[in-house]
Design a protein around this motif. Structure first.
Motif, short mmCIF file in Angstrom:
data_model
loop_
_atom_site.label_atom_id
_atom_site.label_comp_id
_atom_site.label_asym_id
_atom_site.label_seq_id
_atom_site.Cartn_x
_atom_site.Cartn_y
_atom_site.Cartn_z
N LEU A 42 -51.94 -49.24 79.24
CA LEU A 42 -52.45 -49.40 78.44
C LEU A 42 -51.45 -49.06 76.80
O LEU A 42 -51.95 -48.99 75.95
CB LEU A 42 -53.53 -47.76 78.85
N ASN A 43 -49.97 -48.24 77.64
CA ASN A 43 -49.42 -48.03 76.62
C ASN A 43 -48.63 -49.64 76.12
O ASN A 43 -47.40 -49.53 74.85
CB ASN A 43 -48.14 -47.16 77.28
N GLY A 44 -48.39 -50.16 76.69
CA GLY A 44 -47.80 -51.50 76.55
C GLY A 44 -49.38 -52.79 75.83
O GLY A 44 -49.32 -52.84 75.40
N CYS A 45 -50.15 -52.18 75.58
CA CYS A 45 -51.28 -52.75 74.56
C CYS A 45 -50.93 -52.56 72.85
O CYS A 45 -50.94 -51.15 72.96
CB CYS A 45 -52.63 -52.46 75.11
N LYS A 46 -52.07 -52.53 72.36
CA LYS A 46 -51.39 -53.01 70.88
C LYS A 46 -52.71 -51.73 70.53
O LYS A 46 -53.69 -51.40 71.38
CB LYS A 46 -52.37 -54.20 69.84
N PRO A 47 -53.06 -51.00 70.17
CA PRO A 47 -53.50 -49.85 70.08
C PRO A 47 -55.54 -50.05 69.44
O PRO A 47 -56.39 -50.18 69.39
CB PRO A 47 -53.16 -49.15 68.48
N GLU A 48 -54.75 -51.84 68.61
CA GLU A 48 -56.64 -52.05 67.96
C GLU A 48 -57.53 -52.64 69.45
O GLU A 48 -58.47 -52.96 69.69
CB GLU A 48 -56.42 -53.05 67.15
N LYS A 49 -56.62 -53.23 70.58
CA LYS A 49 -57.18 -53.33 71.93
C LYS A 49 -57.45 -52.63 72.05
O LYS A 49 -58.87 -52.41 73.06
CB LYS A 49 -56.57 -54.50 72.65
N THR A 50 -57.51 -51.07 72.93
CA THR A 50 -57.63 -50.24 73.18
C THR A 50 -58.58 -49.42 72.87
O THR A 50 -59.31 -48.41 73.44
CB THR A 50 -56.92 -49.07 73.77
#
Length: 53
Positions: A42-50
């Motif tokens: 989750l830390n490696g994802c873009k905020p809009e995706k999470t």
């Protein structure tokens, strides 16, 4: 429906119910472990995706 008929119906339903299948601690931990390192993912994802999580 008479009380005795209701009681008999409830007893029949109870006697024919499937056996419970509880989740053991080991199964719960195995399921959680199978997810892997969720924090890193989750830390490696873009905020809009999470955001929808």
């Amino acid at each position: 429906m008479a009380i005795s008929a209701q009681r008999a119906a409830a007893r029949a339903e109870s006697e024919n119910a499937p056996e419970p299948n509880p989740v053991t601690d080991a199964k719960a931990y195995a399921t959680i472990d199978s997810l892997g390192d969720v924090e890193t993912a989750l830390n490696g994802c873009k905020p809009e995706k999470t955001a929808s999580l």
